[in-house]
Motif scaffolding. Structure first.
Motif, PDB file in Angstrom:
ATOM      1  N   GLU A   1     -65.014-116.792  93.167  1.00 56.35           N
ATOM      2  CA  GLU A   1     -65.685-116.904  91.953  1.00 56.35           C
ATOM      3  C   GLU A   1     -66.070-118.560  91.565  1.00 56.35           C
ATOM      4  N   ARG A   2     -65.218-119.341  91.661  1.00 61.76           N
ATOM      5  CA  ARG A   2     -65.393-120.741  91.576  1.00 61.76           C
ATOM      6  C   ARG A   2     -66.444-121.328  92.616  1.00 61.76           C
ATOM      7  N   GLU A   3     -66.263-120.908  93.683  1.00 59.93           N
ATOM      8  CA  GLU A   3     -66.916-121.378  94.840  1.00 59.93           C
ATOM      9  C   GLU A   3     -68.458-120.568  94.936  1.00 59.93           C
ATOM     10  N   TRP A   4     -68.500-119.571  94.378  1.00 57.46           N
ATOM     11  CA  TRP A   4     -69.702-118.893  94.212  1.00 57.46           C
ATOM     12  C   TRP A   4     -70.599-119.487  93.316  1.00 57.46           C
ATOM     13  N   GLN A   5     -69.914-120.053  91.974  1.00 56.91           N
ATOM     14  CA  GLN A   5     -70.717-120.706  91.013  1.00 56.91           C
ATOM     15  C   GLN A   5     -70.980-122.095  91.484  1.00 56.91           C
ATOM     16  N   ALA A   6     -70.153-122.806  92.341  1.00 54.85           N
ATOM     17  CA  ALA A   6     -70.630-124.113  92.809  1.00 54.85           C
ATOM     18  C   ALA A   6     -71.802-123.920  93.833  1.00 54.85           C
ATOM     19  N   ALA A   7     -71.792-122.999  94.361  1.00 50.73           N
ATOM     20  CA  ALA A   7     -72.993-122.874  95.360  1.00 50.73           C
ATOM     21  C   ALA A   7     -74.156-122.335  94.559  1.00 50.73           C
ATOM     22  N   GLU A   8     -73.987-121.579  93.674  1.00 49.92           N
ATOM     23  CA  GLU A   8     -75.216-121.463  92.764  1.00 49.92           C
ATOM     24  C   GLU A   8     -75.817-122.467  92.043  1.00 49.92           C
ATOM     25  N   MET A   9     -75.051-123.456  91.523  1.00 49.79           N
ATOM     26  CA  MET A   9     -75.274-124.256  90.858  1.00 49.79           C
ATOM     27  C   MET A   9     -76.201-125.442  91.585  1.00 49.79           C
ATOM     28  N   ASN A  10     -75.703-125.471  93.057  1.00 46.92           N
ATOM     29  CA  ASN A  10     -76.224-126.635  93.844  1.00 46.92           C
ATOM     30  C   ASN A  10     -76.841-125.810  94.851  1.00 46.92           C
ATOM     31  N   GLY A  11     -77.943-125.246  94.810  1.00 40.33           N
ATOM     32  CA  GLY A  11     -78.435-124.304  96.034  1.00 40.33           C
ATOM     33  C   GLY A  11     -79.164-124.961  96.943  1.00 40.33           C
ATOM     34  N   GLU A  12     -79.825-126.006  96.284  1.00 42.57           N
ATOM     35  CA  GLU A  12     -80.911-126.721  96.958  1.00 42.57           C
ATOM     36  C   GLU A  12     -80.303-127.576  98.099  1.00 42.57           C
ATOM     37  N   GLU A  13     -79.414-128.111  98.424  1.00 39.26           N
ATOM     38  CA  GLU A  13     -78.639-128.673  99.499  1.00 39.26           C
ATOM     39  C   GLU A  13     -77.273-129.036  98.940  1.00 39.26           C
ATOM     40  N   GLY A  14     -76.194-128.646 100.013  1.00 39.18           N
ATOM     41  CA  GLY A  14     -75.086-128.996  99.962  1.00 39.18           C
ATOM     42  C   GLY A  14     -74.092-127.974  99.088  1.00 39.18           C
ATOM     43  N   GLY A  15     -74.822-126.870  98.805  1.00 37.15           N
ATOM     44  CA  GLY A  15     -74.011-126.053  98.027  1.00 37.15           C
ATOM     45  C   GLY A  15     -73.741-124.545  98.567  1.00 37.15           C
ATOM     46  N   ALA A  16     -73.747-124.869  99.924  1.00 40.89           N
ATOM     47  CA  ALA A  16     -73.554-123.311 100.777  1.00 40.89           C
ATOM     48  C   ALA A  16     -72.026-122.625 100.097  1.00 40.89           C
ATOM     49  N   LEU A  17     -72.152-121.385 100.224  1.00 39.32           N
ATOM     50  CA  LEU A  17     -70.836-120.664  99.672  1.00 39.32           C
ATOM     51  C   LEU A  17     -70.088-120.440 101.092  1.00 39.32           C
TER      52      LEU A  17
END
Length: 312
Positions: free
Chosen positions: A225-241
């Protein structure tokens, strides 16, 4: 250690068959030393972030995994791995290009310290830590493995879309989650294992592999869940799940919760295989101590995951 009764994953993850994890005997002093330095030196984006870091008790992962290590070396191991946690959060909030520039500076600080001037707080903290490590023999592989872990955050194709199978993911994740660092730290922190040979390490490699897979995928189960949220917040670049649960779900076409359940079963199956191989090894003395150390890496990482608030 199987978590508090109120932990949300209590009903998902069955108890481990491994021996109970134990703390390093000097855990309080080591934790106090490392946390005082990191909390007072890191550039915190907010007071909320700082207090969260304090509350997560991240030093416990090191103090559980290396309870037989010499105290001063465990201090350095603790500082390194906690700095890695801070860098992980830093990477989540920045672009790939920013991350790559940051890590490039750290490579220069390690390979050409006399020609590289630290510019940022991140540079200065790493330069000081690298220098302390390098006063000890055989420490360079640890620092090289650490930078290899940071390099994983600068890969443009990072994420499930670039990994076609769980097997391929496991190879990537070993480095991404820092398993080579932990392998080296086991032999570096424990004086009784300092003289272990390359041939002996090759003999232990099947057990190391199982431990690496176990720690990596169990971490994915806890941190999804933590990693999914981080990826959603930075989906443009560098936020891959980058998470084995997501990889397995995509590979076999099932939902996330079903994939998480399969990952848990894999973790416990790897434990069973570890116990089987351990029972078949006709070793004693230093090698047996190493086998038990590898086992403690697994039980220690899991004990930390149940106790920390980082993944809640």
């Amino acid at each position: 250690m199987h978590g508090k009764p109120t932990h949300p994953l209590k009903v998902v993850i069955p108890p481990s068959i491994l021996p109970e994890a134990v703390f390093h005997p000097d855990h309080e002093q080591i934790d106090r030393h490392v946390m005082t330095y990191l909390v007072s030196t890191w550039e915190w984006p907010s007071e909320k972030h700082k207090q969260a870091f304090i509350s997560w008790k991240l030093s416990e992962v090191v103090l559980f995994m290396f309870p037989t290590g010499e105290a001063e070396r465990v201090k350095l191991a603790c500082e390194l791995l906690l700095l890695g946690f801070l860098m992980d959060d830093y990477f989540d909030k920045n672009t790939l290009s920013t991350n790559a520039s940051t890590v490039s500076s750290l490579h220069s600080l390690l390979t050409s310290p006399e020609m590289t001037v630290p510019v940022t707080t991140i540079d200065s903290m790493h330069a000081g830590l690298f220098a302390k490590f390098l006063t000890y023999p055989n420490s360079a592989p640890i620092l090289e493995a650490y930078l290899a872990m940071l390099d994983c955050h600068c890969v443009p194709s990072r994420g499930p879309s670039s990994l076609s199978s769980l097997k391929e993911y496991l190879v990537f994740r070993e480095t991404d989650v820092g398993m080579p660092i932990c392998v080296e730290l086991l032999y570096w922190t424990d004086p009784a294992l300092a003289g272990i040979t390359a041939d002996e390490k090759r003999m232990l490699r099947p057990l190391e592999k199982l431990a690496n897979y176990h720690v990596s995928i169990l971490n994915d189960v806890f941190s999804f869940e933590r990693e999914w949220q981080a990826a959603e917040m930075n989906g443009e670049e560098g936020g891959a799940l980058v998470n084995g649960v997501a990889v397995l779900a995509g590979e076999v076409g099932i939902g996330v919760e079903a994939a998480r359940g399969l990952c848990v079963r894999l973790v416990r199956a790897w434990e069973g295989e570890f116990v089987r191989l351990k029972g078949e090894m006709l070793v004693e003395g230093r090698l047996w101590r190493a086998v038990e150390g590898i086992e403690r890496r697994m039980s220690g990482a899991e004990a930390f995951s149940w106790r920390t608030g980082r993944y809640l």
